[in-house]
Design an enzyme around this catalytic site. Structure first.
Site, short mmCIF file in Angstrom:
data_model
loop_
_atom_site.label_atom_id
_atom_site.label_comp_id
_atom_site.label_asym_id
_atom_site.label_seq_id
_atom_site.Cartn_x
_atom_site.Cartn_y
_atom_site.Cartn_z
N GLU A 263 8.71 15.79 15.78
CA GLU A 263 9.19 15.60 14.42
C GLU A 263 8.37 16.48 13.48
O GLU A 263 7.18 16.24 13.25
CB GLU A 263 9.06 14.13 13.99
CG GLU A 263 9.62 13.87 12.61
CD GLU A 263 9.47 12.44 12.17
OE1 GLU A 263 10.41 11.90 11.56
OE2 GLU A 263 8.41 11.84 12.44
N CYS B 6 12.96 10.90 7.76
CA CYS B 6 12.84 10.60 9.19
C CYS B 6 14.15 10.72 9.94
O CYS B 6 14.15 10.90 11.16
CB CYS B 6 12.24 9.20 9.38
SG CYS B 6 12.99 7.96 8.33
N GLY C 71 6.53 4.96 8.79
CA GLY C 71 5.68 6.14 8.90
C GLY C 71 5.80 6.74 10.29
O GLY C 71 6.80 6.58 10.99
N SER C 72 4.76 7.42 10.71
CA SER C 72 4.78 8.13 11.99
C SER C 72 4.63 7.16 13.16
O SER C 72 4.09 6.06 13.03
CB SER C 72 3.65 9.16 12.04
OG SER C 72 2.40 8.50 12.15
N THR C 73 5.12 7.59 14.31
CA THR C 73 5.00 6.79 15.53
C THR C 73 3.54 6.58 15.90
O THR C 73 3.14 5.49 16.34
CB THR C 73 5.75 7.48 16.68
OG1 THR C 73 7.14 7.58 16.33
CG2 THR C 73 5.62 6.70 17.98
N LYS D 239 0.85 -1.19 0.00
CA LYS D 239 0.00 0.00 0.00
C LYS D 239 0.89 1.24 0.00
O LYS D 239 1.46 1.61 1.02
CB LYS D 239 -0.93 0.05 1.21
CG LYS D 239 -2.06 1.08 1.00
CD LYS D 239 -2.67 1.61 2.28
CE LYS D 239 -1.93 2.77 2.86
NZ LYS D 239 -1.98 4.01 2.01
N VAL E 114 0.83 6.39 13.94
CA VAL E 114 0.22 5.36 13.10
C VAL E 114 0.85 4.00 13.38
O VAL E 114 0.18 2.98 13.34
CB VAL E 114 0.33 5.74 11.61
CG1 VAL E 114 -0.24 4.63 10.72
CG2 VAL E 114 -0.40 7.05 11.34
N GLY E 115 2.15 3.98 13.67
CA GLY E 115 2.81 2.73 14.01
C GLY E 115 2.16 2.03 15.19
O GLY E 115 2.03 0.80 15.22
N GLU F 214 9.38 1.11 11.28
CA GLU F 214 10.39 2.16 11.20
C GLU F 214 9.63 3.47 11.29
O GLU F 214 8.89 3.84 10.38
CB GLU F 214 11.18 2.05 9.90
CG GLU F 214 12.44 2.91 9.88
CD GLU F 214 12.25 4.24 9.18
OE1 GLU F 214 12.03 5.25 9.90
OE2 GLU F 214 12.29 4.28 7.95
#
Length: 505
Positions: free
Chosen positions: A403, A306, A249-251, A196, A253-254, A272
């Site tokens: 970030e 990142c 991606g972002s923390t 995706k 969403v992780g 990551e």
């Protein structure tokens, strides 16, 4: 103010002749381009001007389910996991050849989707994608287990077997690079997959699906679902027939990806995530080299990376001269249309990211930070932002803690080595760090004291296919690149038999 490639009326010069025809806009499932089940589409926007480039199929849960069924069939009954590794490697090498044959078109797609520099795409992103494929193609026939020396009269050995169906959820800042950082090792391992791409940058991923089929990758092995994170991404994370999810991606969403994986079939997860990387400049560093690396560390890819060196700590002995030289160079940094070969910084990826960065800049001003240069948008259309440097900030300031993912640097002064280490580690992230000094004893000491997944000494952004890359703390876990990435797509199976005349018979 940084240089702006202007046409004289306040808007940025047009390079529309470079824009390619958009050939692939549908989902890619089981070797075919198809409409989404519900027939919905999403817009992809050119960040140079905010205009719609194309309408792309919007996949959701039903489309993910179809893609998973195709990948499951290809893994459980298809040839890909059962091919000798060298045959997988030959197909992957052909895939790499096709990428190089289409380098201009692929670089242009990432430019109009992500605002990436066209020249950089041709020189780095696209060629390095082919190199990444060839690296893992060479590893595909070198997947070995081990013979075990057992403590009893038993014979044991291990096998490495592909983990199964993998869901790759990739970010928008490096559409090509991240596609192959995920896909190449999974292909070499013998996995099948659903990719995706980010909804902001779907175009090159669909083109790569076309090239994969042309190279001979069997149907169902690579499926590409374009769509939004809360629908298509969430469906991948929670799907019961996906064996692993690899997410960059972002923390925030992780966390959601990990929760969905845990509450479904407890699938493996590799994350990551975000970063707020420190660059530490000691008194003995060469000023020209240090200021060049510091600027590149935050302005490369317009700060949308990142591992950006967004926190720069400079030892007090050279701080004043460093600041003066840094600001002077930042003011000459060219910003403009990413198709222009003289430009070093293109537009932010979309309006949302553009506005987010500007809001952080305003917050920095309200917090009392000193704005040394930049801080404004550029031009009257598109999503261009001046290179921005703040000083007189502390680790408590939002622009230092969060970030930002844009061309915004926080510049700070330190006295002692111990202070530099403490402040560098004073973050919830742990992705990367840079150290600039001529004293290698000092560099080695500091590098062992900083909690981050990769440390660059007297360089920055020094990535290589052979060098594992990933985070500590809230920057995630699991590694991309290197053989570590190949191994994460492989299960270890242990097989034990008794030795003849063993008491276990």
């Amino acid at each position: 103010m940084a240089e702006n490639q202007s046409n004289g009326n306040g808007s940025l010069k047009s390079y529309d002749a470079h824009v390619p025809e958009i050939k692939f806009t549908k989902l890619f499932i089981n070797g075919e381009f198809v409409d989404s089940v519900k027939g919905r589409t999403l817009e992809t926007i050119d960040p140079r001007n905010g205009q719609v480039t194309a309408r792309v199929a919007e996949g959701d849960e039903e489309d993910v389910d179809l893609a998973v069924k195709a990948a499951r069939q290809a893994f459980d009954h298809g040839p890909w996991p059962r091919l000798p590794g060298y045959q997988r490697g030959r197909i992957m090498s052909k895939f790499a050849d096709l990428i190089e044959e289409n380098i201009d078109e692929l670089a242009a797609l990432d430019t109009i989707d992500a605002g990436k520099l066209f020249g950089m795409g041709k020189a780095m992103d696209i060629p390095l994608a082919a190199t990444c494929l060839r690296y893992y193609a060479g590893a595909a026939d070198k997947i070995h287990g081990e013979v075990l020396k057992m403590s009893r009269e038993l014979h044991g050995y291990t096998l490495r077997e592909p983990v199964g169906v993998v869901g790759h959820i990739i970010p928008w800042n490096f559409p090509t690079t991240m596609f192959f950082v995920k896909v190449a090792p999974a292909l070499a391992a013998g996995c099948t997959m659903i990719v995706k791409p980010a909804e902001q940058t779907p175009l090159s991923a669909l083109f790569y699906a076309h090239l994969a089929k042309k190279a001979g990758v069997p149907d169902g092995v690579i499926n590409v679902i374009t769509g939004f994170g809360p629908t298509a991404g969430a469906a991948i994370s929670s799907h019961m027939d996906i064996d692993m999810v690899s997410f960059t991606g972002s923390t925030e969403v992780g966390r959601m990806v990990m929760q969905a994986a845990a509450t479904s079939n407890l699938k493996q997860v590799s994350l990551e995530l975000g970063g707020k990387s420190p660059l530490i400049v000691f008194d003995d560093a060469d000023l020209d080299t240090a200021t060049d690396l510091a600027l590149t560390g935050i302005l490369f890819n317009k700060g949308e990376i990142c591992v950006a060196g967004s926190r720069v700590y400079v030892q007090e002995g050279i701080y004043e001269e460093f600041e003066k030289k840094l600001v002077a160079k930042a003011k000459t940094w060219s910003v403009g249309d990413p198709f222009d070969p003289n430009v070093r910084q293109g537009p932010q990826v979309n309006k949302k990211q553009f506005e987010k960065i500007l809001s952080y800049i305003e917050h920095g001003k309200r917090e009392g930070a000193t704005l040394l240069t930049g801080g404004e948008r550029m031009g009257t259309e598109g999503y261009y932002i001046q290179p921005t440097i703040f000083t007189n900030v502390t680790e408590d300031n939002m622009i230092v803690k969060d970030e930002i993912f844009g061309p915004v640097m926080s510049l700070m002064k330190f006295k002692t080595v111990e202070e530099a280490i403490k402040r560098a580690n004073d973050t919830r992230y742990g992705l990367a760090a840079g150290i600039l000094t001529k004293n290698m004893d000092l560099a080695n000491t500091v590098s062992r004291s900083i909690r981050a997944g990769i440390i660059w000494i007297n360089c920055y952004f020094a990535f290589d296919n052979d060098c594992p890359y990933g985070g500590y703390k809230m920057s995630g876990f699991g590694r991309d690149l290197g053989l570590d990435a190949l191994h994460k797509y492989l299960h270890v199976k242990s097989i034990v038999t008794p030795i003849y005349n063993s008491p276990w018979l």
